[in-house]
Design a protein around this motif. Structure first.
Motif, PDB file in Angstrom:
ATOM      1  N   THR A  87      -3.013  -0.411  -0.928  1.00 37.38           N
ATOM      2  CA  THR A  87      -4.613  -0.984  -0.928  1.00 37.38           C
ATOM      3  C   THR A  87      -5.083  -0.572   0.423  1.00 37.38           C
ATOM      4  O   THR A  87      -6.251  -0.646   0.214  1.00 37.38           O
ATOM      5  N   SER A  90      -6.447   2.763   0.063  1.00 37.84           N
ATOM      6  CA  SER A  90      -7.616   2.838  -0.613  1.00 37.84           C
ATOM      7  C   SER A  90      -8.818   2.319  -0.128  1.00 37.84           C
ATOM      8  O   SER A  90     -10.055   2.814  -0.269  1.00 37.84           O
ATOM      9  N   ALA A 118      -7.636  -5.746  -7.923  1.00 37.03           N
ATOM     10  CA  ALA A 118      -7.035  -4.921  -8.802  1.00 37.03           C
ATOM     11  C   ALA A 118      -6.742  -3.520  -8.380  1.00 37.03           C
ATOM     12  O   ALA A 118      -7.381  -2.624  -9.003  1.00 37.03           O
ATOM     13  N   ASP A 120      -5.438  -0.002  -7.746  1.00 38.92           N
ATOM     14  CA  ASP A 120      -4.748   1.074  -8.149  1.00 38.92           C
ATOM     15  C   ASP A 120      -5.086   0.808  -9.904  1.00 38.92           C
ATOM     16  O   ASP A 120      -3.822   1.039 -10.340  1.00 38.92           O
ATOM     17  N   SER A 121      -5.981   0.197 -10.141  1.00 38.30           N
ATOM     18  CA  SER A 121      -6.112   0.024 -11.744  1.00 38.30           C
ATOM     19  C   SER A 121      -7.555   0.036 -12.252  1.00 38.30           C
ATOM     20  O   SER A 121      -8.563  -0.153 -11.564  1.00 38.30           O
ATOM     21  N   PRO A 122      -7.710   0.674 -13.403  1.00 41.10           N
ATOM     22  CA  PRO A 122      -8.921   0.570 -14.067  1.00 41.10           C
ATOM     23  C   PRO A 122      -9.810  -0.680 -13.903  1.00 41.10           C
ATOM     24  O   PRO A 122     -11.037  -0.585 -14.141  1.00 41.10           O
ATOM     25  N   ALA A 123      -9.201  -1.864 -13.977  1.00 38.66           N
ATOM     26  CA  ALA A 123      -9.750  -3.012 -14.027  1.00 38.66           C
ATOM     27  C   ALA A 123     -10.375  -3.108 -12.728  1.00 38.66           C
ATOM     28  O   ALA A 123     -11.603  -4.112 -12.462  1.00 38.66           O
ATOM     29  N   ALA A 124     -10.250  -2.519 -11.647  1.00 39.75           N
ATOM     30  CA  ALA A 124     -11.073  -2.780 -10.575  1.00 39.75           C
ATOM     31  C   ALA A 124     -12.520  -2.243 -10.765  1.00 39.75           C
ATOM     32  O   ALA A 124     -13.569  -2.455  -9.871  1.00 39.75           O
ATOM     33  N   VAL A 167      -9.661 -10.921 -13.846  1.00 41.21           N
ATOM     34  CA  VAL A 167      -9.776  -9.658 -13.969  1.00 41.21           C
ATOM     35  C   VAL A 167      -9.963  -9.176 -15.822  1.00 41.21           C
ATOM     36  O   VAL A 167     -10.836  -8.377 -15.966  1.00 41.21           O
ATOM     37  N   ALA A 168      -8.951  -9.545 -16.269  1.00 46.32           N
ATOM     38  CA  ALA A 168      -8.840  -9.210 -17.862  1.00 46.32           C
ATOM     39  C   ALA A 168     -10.461  -9.753 -18.344  1.00 46.32           C
ATOM     40  O   ALA A 168     -10.650  -9.206 -19.461  1.00 46.32           O
ATOM     41  N   LEU A 188     -10.252   6.047  -7.229  1.00 44.55           N
ATOM     42  CA  LEU A 188      -9.028   6.250  -8.089  1.00 44.55           C
ATOM     43  C   LEU A 188      -8.857   7.586  -8.526  1.00 44.55           C
ATOM     44  O   LEU A 188      -7.786   7.936  -8.555  1.00 44.55           O
ATOM     45  N   HIS A 192      -5.432   9.786  -7.572  1.00 37.60           N
ATOM     46  CA  HIS A 192      -4.500  10.361  -8.599  1.00 37.60           C
ATOM     47  C   HIS A 192      -4.745  11.977  -8.626  1.00 37.60           C
ATOM     48  O   HIS A 192      -4.255  12.517  -9.902  1.00 37.60           O
TER      49      HIS A 192
END
Length: 224
Positions: A87, A90, A118, A120-124, A167-168, A188, A192
């Motif tokens: 984190t 990032s 969130a 390392d997640s698309p939710a970020a 987040v969801a 992100l 990756h």
């Protein structure tokens, strides 16, 4: 369609590899040799671009004693659940993207919050946009975020977005803009090595730096 290649740093568009829409070989070459530039060829846009890679030293000097540096300190103080090393890495990468792209501080702060709640997640992506909307609706200014009163503001925002299922359930309102979301998207993608989906031209300068930082992170974690 974009295609990628590398050349010796400072050359006049002299590709070393076969051109490919898959950036894997070019990224590998950039990481293996710090004297390589990225080449980007886009027939659709009639684009031929040479992109030198930023070094950690240059980026650090660019950020030192700037509002972005101050914002990093504010986020560090506000984050009551310190994240792991990934984190933190990032955060640094996002500030690099923001500085090179001349992003505004509110969007940058919201993007940092999104990556924190969130990681390392698309939710970020949605979390960052939600954070920016909250800051915008409460009329918080960039100046206020950098003052002592900015820390409790960021703390409150982090707590709200860390609520169970928050987040969801993030919505993605269009009215607040997309800048914070774009910053998170770039981080992100860089993390990756998905060079083909980068949207901000400045991000191409950070491909080698992003890979090196991730490798350094893995090495440090393994030693711990």
């Amino acid at each position: 369609m974009k295609q990628y290649n590398v050349q010796v740093h400072g050359a006049d568009f002299v590709p070393e590899l076969p051109w490919s829409a898959d950036s894997t070989d070019s990224v590998r070459a950039l990481v293996a040799n710090d004297q390589r530039d990225l080449l980007v060829l886009d027939d659709d846009e009639d684009l031929m671009e040479i992109v030198p890679q930023a070094t950690p030293e240059v980026v650090m000097q660019r950020l030192e004693r700037t509002p972005f540096d101050r914002l990093f300190s504010q986020m560090t103080s506000a984050n009551e659940e310190p994240g792991d090393a990934a984190t933190q890495a990032s955060w640094y990468l996002l500030l690099d993207v923001a500085a090179l792209s001349h992003a505004d501080l509110l969007s940058t702060a919201a993007a940092l919050v999104g990556l924190t709640v969130a990681p390392d997640s698309p939710a970020a992506l949605a979390a960052a946009q939600q954070a920016f909307c909250w800051l915008w609706q409460t009329q918080v200014t960039a100046h206020q975020l950098l003052q002592p009163q900015g820390v409790p503001v960021l703390q409150r925002l982090l707590r709200q977005l860390r609520e169970p299922m928050a987040v969801a359930e993030f919505q993605e309102p269009e009215s607040c803009g997309q800048r914070s979301r774009r910053l998170v998207h770039e981080v992100l993608a860089l993390d990756h090595q998905r060079v083909n989906v980068l949207r901000l031209p400045a991000s191409w300068q950070l491909i080698r730096l992003a890979v090196i930082e991730r490798q350094r992170l893995v090495t440090t974690t393994n030693h711990d």
